[in-house]
Scaffold this active site. Structure first.
Site, PDB file in Angstrom:
ATOM      1  N   ASP A   9      31.757  -3.389   7.497  1.00 30.04           N
ATOM      2  CA  ASP A   9      30.369  -3.725   7.212  1.00 30.04           C
ATOM      3  C   ASP A   9      30.176  -4.474   5.903  1.00 30.04           C
ATOM      4  O   ASP A   9      29.489  -5.480   5.833  1.00 30.04           O
ATOM      5  CB  ASP A   9      29.597  -2.402   7.113  1.00 30.04           C
ATOM      6  CG  ASP A   9      28.434  -2.411   8.057  1.00 30.04           C
ATOM      7  OD1 ASP A   9      28.537  -3.094   9.103  1.00 30.04           O
ATOM      8  OD2 ASP A   9      27.427  -1.753   7.727  1.00 30.04           O
TER       9      ASP A   9
ATOM     10  N   HIS B 248      23.935   2.652  -9.981  1.00 30.37           N
ATOM     11  CA  HIS B 248      22.983   1.544 -10.147  1.00 30.37           C
ATOM     12  C   HIS B 248      21.887   1.853 -11.181  1.00 30.37           C
ATOM     13  O   HIS B 248      21.620   1.058 -12.076  1.00 30.37           O
ATOM     14  CB  HIS B 248      22.317   1.197  -8.818  1.00 30.37           C
ATOM     15  CG  HIS B 248      23.284   0.916  -7.701  1.00 30.37           C
ATOM     16  ND1 HIS B 248      24.544   0.419  -7.917  1.00 30.37           N
ATOM     17  CD2 HIS B 248      23.176   1.058  -6.351  1.00 30.37           C
ATOM     18  CE1 HIS B 248      25.161   0.268  -6.754  1.00 30.37           C
ATOM     19  NE2 HIS B 248      24.352   0.654  -5.789  1.00 30.37           N
TER      20      HIS B 248
ATOM     21  N   ARG C 127      10.466  -5.966 -12.596  1.00 26.87           N
ATOM     22  CA  ARG C 127      10.745  -5.778 -11.166  1.00 26.87           C
ATOM     23  C   ARG C 127      12.077  -6.426 -10.833  1.00 26.87           C
ATOM     24  O   ARG C 127      12.239  -7.641 -10.919  1.00 26.87           O
ATOM     25  CB  ARG C 127       9.613  -6.383 -10.338  1.00 26.87           C
ATOM     26  CG  ARG C 127       9.904  -6.395  -8.853  1.00 26.87           C
ATOM     27  CD  ARG C 127       9.001  -5.515  -7.991  1.00 26.87           C
ATOM     28  NE  ARG C 127       7.640  -5.466  -8.443  1.00 26.87           N
ATOM     29  CZ  ARG C 127       6.719  -6.378  -8.137  1.00 26.87           C
ATOM     30  NH1 ARG C 127       7.019  -7.419  -7.390  1.00 26.87           N
ATOM     31  NH2 ARG C 127       5.493  -6.243  -8.589  1.00 26.87           N
TER      32      ARG C 127
ATOM     33  N   ASP D 239       2.092 -12.384 -17.131  1.00 23.51           N
ATOM     34  CA  ASP D 239       2.854 -12.294 -15.893  1.00 23.51           C
ATOM     35  C   ASP D 239       3.916 -13.384 -15.771  1.00 23.51           C
ATOM     36  O   ASP D 239       3.593 -14.569 -15.745  1.00 23.51           O
ATOM     37  CB  ASP D 239       1.844 -12.383 -14.732  1.00 23.51           C
ATOM     38  CG  ASP D 239       2.496 -12.199 -13.388  1.00 23.51           C
ATOM     39  OD1 ASP D 239       3.727 -12.019 -13.325  1.00 23.51           O
ATOM     40  OD2 ASP D 239       1.773 -12.242 -12.379  1.00 23.51           O
TER      41      ASP D 239
ATOM     42  N   ARG E 279       5.555   8.346   0.186  1.00 24.52           N
ATOM     43  CA  ARG E 279       5.954   8.057  -1.195  1.00 24.52           C
ATOM     44  C   ARG E 279       6.992   9.042  -1.711  1.00 24.52           C
ATOM     45  O   ARG E 279       7.458   8.929  -2.842  1.00 24.52           O
ATOM     46  CB  ARG E 279       4.744   8.066  -2.116  1.00 24.52           C
ATOM     47  CG  ARG E 279       3.773   6.917  -1.857  1.00 24.52           C
ATOM     48  CD  ARG E 279       2.585   6.953  -2.811  1.00 24.52           C
ATOM     49  NE  ARG E 279       2.988   6.873  -4.208  1.00 24.52           N
ATOM     50  CZ  ARG E 279       2.738   7.797  -5.125  1.00 24.52           C
ATOM     51  NH1 ARG E 279       2.085   8.899  -4.791  1.00 24.52           N
ATOM     52  NH2 ARG E 279       3.141   7.641  -6.358  1.00 24.52           N
TER      53      ARG E 279
HETATM   54  C1  BG6 Z   1      24.384   0.680  -2.170  1.00 25.32           C
HETATM   55  C2  BG6 Z   1      24.069   2.013  -1.560  1.00 25.32           C
HETATM   56  O1  BG6 Z   1      25.262   0.831  -3.243  1.00 25.32           O
HETATM   57  O2  BG6 Z   1      23.197   0.070  -2.610  1.00 25.32           O
HETATM   58  C3  BG6 Z   1      23.086   1.862  -0.434  1.00 25.32           C
HETATM   59  O3  BG6 Z   1      25.260   2.618  -1.078  1.00 25.32           O
HETATM   60  C4  BG6 Z   1      21.860   1.102  -0.900  1.00 25.32           C
HETATM   61  O4  BG6 Z   1      22.704   3.122   0.080  1.00 25.32           O
HETATM   62  C5  BG6 Z   1      22.269  -0.191  -1.594  1.00 25.32           C
HETATM   63  O5  BG6 Z   1      21.078   0.809   0.240  1.00 25.32           O
HETATM   64  C6  BG6 Z   1      21.075  -0.905  -2.203  1.00 25.32           C
HETATM   65  O6  BG6 Z   1      21.445  -2.174  -2.612  1.00 25.32           O
HETATM   66  P1  BG6 Z   1      20.373  -3.349  -2.647  1.00 25.32           P
HETATM   67  O7  BG6 Z   1      21.105  -4.477  -3.267  1.00 25.32           O
HETATM   68  O8  BG6 Z   1      19.955  -3.594  -1.244  1.00 25.32           O
HETATM   69  O9  BG6 Z   1      19.236  -2.840  -3.485  1.00 25.32           O
END
Ligand code: BG6
Length: 480
Positions: free
Chosen positions: A16, A239, A365, A393, A460
């Site tokens: 994938d 992240h 954002r 903005d 939410r």
């Molecule tokens: C991945 C996670 O690291 O990041 C996923 O395993 C998540 O669960 C993805 O959906 C999100 O990445 P992006 O770039 O779509 O925000």
């Protein structure tokens, strides 16, 4: 420097990740002429298939809306070949080496980049076999690896122990693809390139910082992987923590990879571990209209799963700049919208001449619709002294309408080809980030009585969320 004479081997080529991210990124770089001129790309996986079938798969996730792009894709196909083999036997890797040597015929040197788009179960075996059988004799070796880098501090260290004797740290590129996102790469520029932000960027002016990750879809079909990890390991430990690190680190001496990463590690080390009392977890159930299934209805998920698909938590940094400022993380799947953003809430101005004037807020954002805006108070034009909250903005698609925002993976693969480590995770950085989350993860895993709060698919999040965030000082604006 971009090295000529390079072969990129993509392990897990039929998976994938390779189809959705790696190959589209390679194609993006190819068509914009960012790849070395003589580059070759070898796909490697267990599935037996012929060249045509392989190309069909590679192409299936690459969009070519124009004739020109179609032609570019044909040209790209010409540098792609496929080798099938096992992940755990030397003969397969020796066969790969034969193929590599054919690709490299006539080259003065031969650099090899090994991209591991592989599940953790086979990852160390493959790096081991690659090192023994495919290490370049006359050129550089680079190995790109993908998360998950372990499940907690101990397993991350084990993984590291398996890699260390084989690969030098400068040969290893650990991807956290958020570090390749345009807005994430902008964070240090925003902070250190703007005097007014730099001057107020501390506990005296900032009340709290909120980092949010929301996705409108569940784990559909990916439950097998996800259930073992959960949202905290999936996006927060990596992240979101990366975003926090860039938001809070001290000014690096330079933009060099080691200077930047030294400062990142330093701030991570100033973070105490997350305390369970500062955490709420949730799991999505069926959508209110009944059309979307709950997490546990996914066939790939165990029926008794307590896996969190949502989490809100608060982290702190014990240093002079940040002591006492709550960093509120929120992350969830199957929510009402897609959004990753940072909200920096400044302190209230003193009252007196104003009644109830809202706070300044800096919103960054990350996606979708990249933008930076500052909520600022202004006098409403007219004959009264009424105030109004307005926005300064910077919306990218207006301000930079003629520029293309690169895909995170394009940016990172190019960095790896150039040997630039700035946006990859260093070993000690990984260790420091797992340390912060590991006690919480063990606590949640081992206390069977802790059940995630259910929230409807498409909502939410758990109902207590707003009370949770406001209890740490987050203020909702009237128009929120
Ligand atoms: C991945 C996670 O690291 O990041 C996923 O395993 C998540 O669960 C993805 O959906 C999100 O990445 P992006 O770039 O779509 O925000």
């Amino acid at each position: 420097e971009l090295k000529e004479n390079t072969v990129i081997v993509v392990f897990g080529a039929s998976g994938d990740l390779a189809k959705k991210k790696t190959f589209p990124a390679l194609f993006g770089l190819f068509r914009n002429q960012f790849l070395p001129k003589d580059v070759k790309i070898i796909g490697y996986a267990r599935t037996k298939m012929d060249h045509e079938e392989y190309l069909k798969r590679v192409k299936s996730h690459i969009k070519t809306p124009t004739k020109e792009m179609e032609e570019q894709l044909d040209a790209f196909s010409k540098i792609c070949t496929y080798v099938s083999g096992q992940y755990d036997e030397d003969a397969s890797f020796q066969n790969l080496t034969k193929h590599l040597e054919e690709c490299e015929k006539g080259w003065k040197e031969a650099n090899r980049v090994f991209y591991m788009a592989l599940p953790p179960s086979v990852f160390t075996t493959v790096t081991d076999h690659v090192k023994r059988n495919c290490y370049p004799k006359n050129g550089l070796a680079r190995v790109i690896i993908e998360k998950p880098f372990g499940k907690d501090l101990e397993s991350a260290r084990e993984l590291q122990k398996a890699i260390e004797p084989l690969w030098k740290e400068e040969e290893v590129y650990r991807i956290d693809h958020y570090l390749g996102k345009e807005m994430v790469k902008n964070l240090l520029v925003l902070r250190f390139g703007n005097a007014f932000l730099g001057a107020t960027w501390n506990r005296n002016y900032i009340d709290n910082i909120q980092i949010t990750f929301k996705e409108p879809f569940g784990t559909e079909g990916r439950g097998g992987y996800f259930d073992e990890f959960g949202i905290i390991r999936d996006v927060m430990q990596n992240h979101l923590l990366q975003i926090l690190t860039l938001l809070t680190m001290e000014r690096p001496i330079s933009f060099s990879a080691e200077d930047v990463r030294d400062e990142k590690v330093r701030v991570l080390r100033a973070m105490p571990t997350i305390e369970p009392k500062n955490v709420i977890i949730g799991q999505y159930g069926k959508s209110l209209d009944g059309t979307k299934p709950g997490y546990k209805e996914d066939d790939t998920v165990p029926k008794e799963s307590r896996c969190p698909t949502f989490c809100a938590l608060v982290a702190y940094i014990k240093n002079e700049r940040w002591e006492g400022v709550p960093f509120i993380f929120k992350a969830g799947k199957a929510l009402n919208e897609q959004k990753t953003e940072v909200r920096v809430q400044f302190k209230d101005v003193t009252s007196g001449i104003f009644q109830d004037i809202p706070r300044n807020e800096l919103v960054i954002r990350v996606q979708p619709n990249e933008s930076v805006y500052i909520k600022m108070n202004s006098k409403l034009p007219g004959l009264t002294m009424q105030t109004v909250q307005t926005e300064l903005d910077l919306t990218y698609r207006r301000r930079f309408s003629d520029l293309k925002i690169p895909e995170a993976y394009e940016s990172l693969v190019l960095d790896a080809l150039k040997g630039d480590h700035s946006n990859f995770v260093r070993n000690d950085e990984l260790d420091a980030s797992w340390r912060i989350f590991t006690p919480l993860l063990h606590y949640l895993d081992s206390n069977k009585e802790i059940q995630p709060m259910e929230y409807p698919y498409g909502s939410r999040g758990p109902a207590v969320l707003d009370d949770f965030t406001s209890s740490y000082g987050y203020k909702f604006a009237d128009n929120a």
